[in-house]
Motif scaffolding. Structure first.
Motif, PDB file in Angstrom:
ATOM      1  N   ARG A  66       0.835  -1.207   0.000  1.00 19.18           N
ATOM      2  CA  ARG A  66       0.000   0.000   0.000  1.00 19.18           C
ATOM      3  C   ARG A  66       0.864   1.249   0.000  1.00 19.18           C
ATOM      4  NH1 ARG A  66      -2.592  -2.313   4.513  1.00 19.18           N
ATOM      5  NH2 ARG A  66      -4.159  -3.770   3.784  1.00 19.18           N
ATOM      6  N   ASP A  67       1.914   1.240   0.836  1.00 19.98           N
ATOM      7  CA  ASP A  67       2.810   2.397   0.914  1.00 19.98           C
ATOM      8  C   ASP A  67       3.531   2.620  -0.419  1.00 19.98           C
ATOM      9  OD1 ASP A  67       2.024   2.700   3.534  1.00 19.98           O
ATOM     10  OD2 ASP A  67       3.818   1.741   4.368  1.00 19.98           O
ATOM     11  N   LYS A  68       3.973   1.535  -1.026  1.00 17.20           N
ATOM     12  CA  LYS A  68       4.736   1.632  -2.272  1.00 17.20           C
ATOM     13  C   LYS A  68       3.896   2.246  -3.394  1.00 17.20           C
ATOM     14  CE  LYS A  68       7.290  -1.258  -5.551  1.00 17.20           C
ATOM     15  NZ  LYS A  68       7.722  -2.623  -5.858  1.00 17.20           N
ATOM     16  N   TYR A  69       2.630   1.835  -3.503  1.00 11.70           N
ATOM     17  CA  TYR A  69       1.789   2.280  -4.610  1.00 11.70           C
ATOM     18  C   TYR A  69       0.788   3.378  -4.215  1.00 11.70           C
ATOM     19  CZ  TYR A  69       3.736  -1.683  -7.050  1.00 11.70           C
ATOM     20  OH  TYR A  69       4.605  -2.552  -7.637  1.00 11.70           O
ATOM     21  N   GLY A  70       0.839   3.824  -2.970  1.00 15.12           N
ATOM     22  CA  GLY A  70      -0.057   4.892  -2.538  1.00 15.12           C
ATOM     23  C   GLY A  70      -1.508   4.460  -2.446  1.00 15.12           C
ATOM     24  N   LEU A  71      -1.738   3.206  -2.099  1.00 13.03           N
ATOM     25  CA  LEU A  71      -3.098   2.691  -1.970  1.00 13.03           C
ATOM     26  C   LEU A  71      -3.603   2.884  -0.547  1.00 13.03           C
ATOM     27  CD1 LEU A  71      -2.548  -0.672  -3.852  1.00 13.03           C
ATOM     28  CD2 LEU A  71      -3.463   1.445  -4.775  1.00 13.03           C
ATOM     29  N   LYS A  72      -4.920   2.788  -0.374  1.00 11.49           N
ATOM     30  CA  LYS A  72      -5.503   2.915   0.965  1.00 11.49           C
ATOM     31  C   LYS A  72      -6.364   1.699   1.241  1.00 11.49           C
ATOM     32  CE  LYS A  72      -5.406   7.865   0.933  1.00 11.49           C
ATOM     33  NZ  LYS A  72      -6.124   9.102   0.952  1.00 11.49           N
ATOM     34  N   LYS A  73      -6.521   1.395   2.537  1.00 11.91           N
ATOM     35  CA  LYS A  73      -7.382   0.295   2.947  1.00 11.91           C
ATOM     36  C   LYS A  73      -8.826   0.645   2.610  1.00 11.91           C
ATOM     37  CE  LYS A  73      -5.066  -1.680   6.966  1.00 11.91           C
ATOM     38  NZ  LYS A  73      -5.224  -1.937   8.385  1.00 11.91           N
ATOM     39  N   LYS A  74      -9.652  -0.361   2.465  1.00 13.20           N
ATOM     40  CA  LYS A  74     -11.067  -0.157   2.157  1.00 13.20           C
ATOM     41  C   LYS A  74     -11.724   0.685   3.251  1.00 13.20           C
ATOM     42  CE  LYS A  74     -15.112  -2.827   0.790  1.00 13.20           C
ATOM     43  NZ  LYS A  74     -15.685  -4.149   0.623  1.00 13.20           N
ATOM     44  N   GLU A  75     -11.400   0.399   4.512  1.00 11.05           N
ATOM     45  CA  GLU A  75     -12.002   1.138   5.629  1.00 11.05           C
ATOM     46  C   GLU A  75     -11.612   2.615   5.564  1.00 11.05           C
ATOM     47  OE1 GLU A  75      -9.811  -1.634   6.624  1.00 11.05           O
ATOM     48  OE2 GLU A  75     -11.487  -2.980   6.267  1.00 11.05           O
ATOM     49  N   GLU A  76     -10.340   2.898   5.204  1.00  5.64           N
ATOM     50  CA  GLU A  76      -9.884   4.290   5.129  1.00  5.64           C
ATOM     51  C   GLU A  76     -10.613   5.027   4.021  1.00  5.64           C
ATOM     52  OE1 GLU A  76      -5.659   4.229   4.597  1.00  5.64           O
ATOM     53  OE2 GLU A  76      -5.273   3.401   6.574  1.00  5.64           O
ATOM     54  N   LYS A  77     -10.785   4.363   2.853  1.00 10.84           N
ATOM     55  CA  LYS A  77     -11.504   4.986   1.737  1.00 10.84           C
ATOM     56  C   LYS A  77     -12.926   5.331   2.152  1.00 10.84           C
ATOM     57  CE  LYS A  77      -9.313   2.958  -2.321  1.00 10.84           C
ATOM     58  NZ  LYS A  77      -9.512   2.065  -3.456  1.00 10.84           N
ATOM     59  N   GLU A  78     -13.607   4.373   2.798  1.00  9.23           N
ATOM     60  CA  GLU A  78     -14.992   4.591   3.209  1.00  9.23           C
ATOM     61  C   GLU A  78     -15.085   5.741   4.202  1.00  9.23           C
ATOM     62  OE1 GLU A  78     -16.249   0.798   4.655  1.00  9.23           O
ATOM     63  OE2 GLU A  78     -16.543  -0.007   2.633  1.00  9.23           O
ATOM     64  N   ALA A  79     -14.130   5.829   5.126  1.00  8.18           N
ATOM     65  CA  ALA A  79     -14.136   6.898   6.117  1.00  8.18           C
ATOM     66  C   ALA A  79     -13.943   8.255   5.434  1.00  8.18           C
ATOM     67  CB  ALA A  79     -13.047   6.666   7.157  1.00  8.18           C
ATOM     68  N   GLU A  80     -13.034   8.322   4.450  1.00  3.69           N
ATOM     69  CA  GLU A  80     -12.799   9.579   3.741  1.00  3.69           C
ATOM     70  C   GLU A  80     -14.023   9.994   2.931  1.00  3.69           C
ATOM     71  OE1 GLU A  80      -9.259   9.353   1.405  1.00  3.69           O
ATOM     72  OE2 GLU A  80      -7.954   9.306   3.166  1.00  3.69           O
ATOM     73  N   GLU A  81     -14.669   9.026   2.272  1.00  3.07           N
ATOM     74  CA  GLU A  81     -15.862   9.345   1.484  1.00  3.07           C
ATOM     75  C   GLU A  81     -16.971   9.858   2.392  1.00  3.07           C
ATOM     76  OE1 GLU A  81     -16.797   5.770  -0.613  1.00  3.07           O
ATOM     77  OE2 GLU A  81     -15.082   5.975  -1.976  1.00  3.07           O
ATOM     78  N   LYS A  82     -17.115   9.237   3.550  1.00  2.00           N
ATOM     79  CA  LYS A  82     -18.151   9.660   4.497  1.00  2.00           C
ATOM     80  C   LYS A  82     -17.867  11.079   4.987  1.00  2.00           C
ATOM     81  CE  LYS A  82     -20.812   7.433   8.105  1.00  2.00           C
ATOM     82  NZ  LYS A  82     -20.858   6.373   9.084  1.00  2.00           N
ATOM     83  N   ALA A  83     -16.612  11.367   5.290  1.00  3.48           N
ATOM     84  CA  ALA A  83     -16.227  12.707   5.750  1.00  3.48           C
ATOM     85  C   ALA A  83     -16.464  13.731   4.646  1.00  3.48           C
ATOM     86  CB  ALA A  83     -14.767  12.720   6.182  1.00  3.48           C
ATOM     87  N   ALA A  84     -16.182  13.358   3.394  1.00  3.90           N
ATOM     88  CA  ALA A  84     -16.380  14.278   2.278  1.00  3.90           C
ATOM     89  C   ALA A  84     -17.868  14.595   2.110  1.00  3.90           C
ATOM     90  CB  ALA A  84     -15.821  13.683   0.999  1.00  3.90           C
ATOM     91  N   LEU A  85     -18.725  13.606   2.325  1.00  7.02           N
ATOM     92  CA  LEU A  85     -20.163  13.845   2.200  1.00  7.02           C
ATOM     93  C   LEU A  85     -20.677  14.745   3.314  1.00  7.02           C
ATOM     94  CD1 LEU A  85     -21.506  10.315   1.229  1.00  7.02           C
ATOM     95  CD2 LEU A  85     -21.368  12.329  -0.228  1.00  7.02           C
ATOM     96  N   GLU A  86     -20.081  14.624   4.494  1.00 14.22           N
ATOM     97  CA  GLU A  86     -20.550  15.410   5.633  1.00 14.22           C
ATOM     98  C   GLU A  86     -20.099  16.864   5.563  1.00 14.22           C
ATOM     99  OE1 GLU A  86     -19.194  13.232   9.017  1.00 14.22           O
ATOM    100  OE2 GLU A  86     -20.690  11.660   8.754  1.00 14.22           O
ATOM    101  N   GLN A  87     -19.006  17.136   4.826  1.00  7.38           N
ATOM    102  CA  GLN A  87     -18.530  18.513   4.720  1.00  7.38           C
ATOM    103  C   GLN A  87     -19.514  19.329   3.906  1.00  7.38           C
ATOM    104  OE1 GLN A  87     -14.678  18.309   2.956  1.00  7.38           O
ATOM    105  NE2 GLN A  87     -13.645  17.904   4.886  1.00  7.38           N
ATOM    106  N   PRO A  88     -19.698  20.610   4.251  1.00  6.92           N
ATOM    107  CA  PRO A  88     -20.615  21.438   3.467  1.00  6.92           C
ATOM    108  C   PRO A  88     -20.046  21.658   2.062  1.00  6.92           C
ATOM    109  CG  PRO A  88     -19.443  22.754   5.096  1.00  6.92           C
ATOM    110  CD  PRO A  88     -19.098  21.312   5.361  1.00  6.92           C
ATOM    111  N   CYS A  89     -20.931  21.808   1.103  1.00  8.93           N
ATOM    112  CA  CYS A  89     -20.511  22.027  -0.280  1.00  8.93           C
ATOM    113  C   CYS A  89     -19.812  23.374  -0.391  1.00  8.93           C
ATOM    114  CB  CYS A  89     -21.720  22.020  -1.208  1.00  8.93           C
ATOM    115  SG  CYS A  89     -22.551  20.438  -1.259  1.00  8.93           S
ATOM    116  N   GLU A  90     -18.844  23.466  -1.314  1.00  9.66           N
ATOM    117  CA  GLU A  90     -18.168  24.735  -1.529  1.00  9.66           C
ATOM    118  C   GLU A  90     -19.135  25.690  -2.218  1.00  9.66           C
ATOM    119  OE1 GLU A  90     -14.536  24.248  -3.631  1.00  9.66           O
ATOM    120  OE2 GLU A  90     -13.829  22.681  -2.276  1.00  9.66           O
ATOM    121  N   GLY A  91     -18.933  26.986  -2.000  1.00 11.37           N
ATOM    122  CA  GLY A  91     -19.828  27.971  -2.613  1.00 11.37           C
ATOM    123  C   GLY A  91     -20.522  28.747  -1.517  1.00 11.37           C
ATOM    124  N   SER A  92     -21.806  28.918  -1.674  1.00 11.29           N
ATOM    125  CA  SER A  92     -22.583  29.714  -0.730  1.00 11.29           C
ATOM    126  C   SER A  92     -22.586  29.066   0.653  1.00 11.29           C
ATOM    127  CB  SER A  92     -24.017  29.854  -1.241  1.00 11.29           C
ATOM    128  OG  SER A  92     -24.790  30.507  -0.270  1.00 11.29           O
TER     129      SER A  92
END
Length: 133
Positions: A66-92
């Motif tokens: 994972r370190d060599k190719y810059g990959l992430k664990k499935k759990e880490e990806k899911e956590a990042e996607e969830k955090a991205a959804l919870e953040q307010p949209c850019e703009g107004s």
């Protein structure tokens, strides 16, 4: 006939047990059974420890890949996607963005009107007045 008789002579004791005859009781049977159970438990613990070690080694190798190719664990990806959804949209900051940007759904109606206007331009004057009313 002789060999057959000799062969089965030792089996008569076991046959009696199978047919429901009286078994001889082993005085140490309980102790032997406990020792056998303990040995099975110990083997199971050793097996689990061995598998845990092997899995830890595999995980170490996976992490290196994972370190060599810059990959992430499935759990880490899911956590990042969830955090991205919870953040307010850019703009107004006051309201969320519209799902469909303004003008995207209205284009079809505008095209229809422009086609009608184009047709009206080519009609003679009295017919244009009829359609405009």
């Amino acid at each position: 006939d002789r060999p057959m008789v000799l062969c089965c002579a030792g089996a008569t004791k076991d046959m009696g047990k199978m047919l429901g005859g009286e078994e001889e009781k082993d005085p140490d049977a309980q102790k032997k059974e406990e020792e056998r159970q303990e040995a099975l438990r110990q083997q199971e613990e050793e097996r689990k420890a061995k598998h845990a070690r092997m899995e830890a080694e595999r995980e170490k190798v996976r992490q290196q890949i994972r370190d060599k190719y810059g990959l992430k664990k499935k759990e880490e990806k899911e956590a990042e996607e969830k955090a991205a959804l919870e953040q307010p949209c850019e703009g107004s900051l006051t309201r969320p963005k519209k799902a469909i940007p303004a003008g995207c759904g209205d284009e079809e109606e505008e095209e229809e009107e422009s086609i009608l206007d184009t047709v009206l331009k080519y009609l003679p004057g009295p017919l244009q007045d009829m359609f405009k009313k």
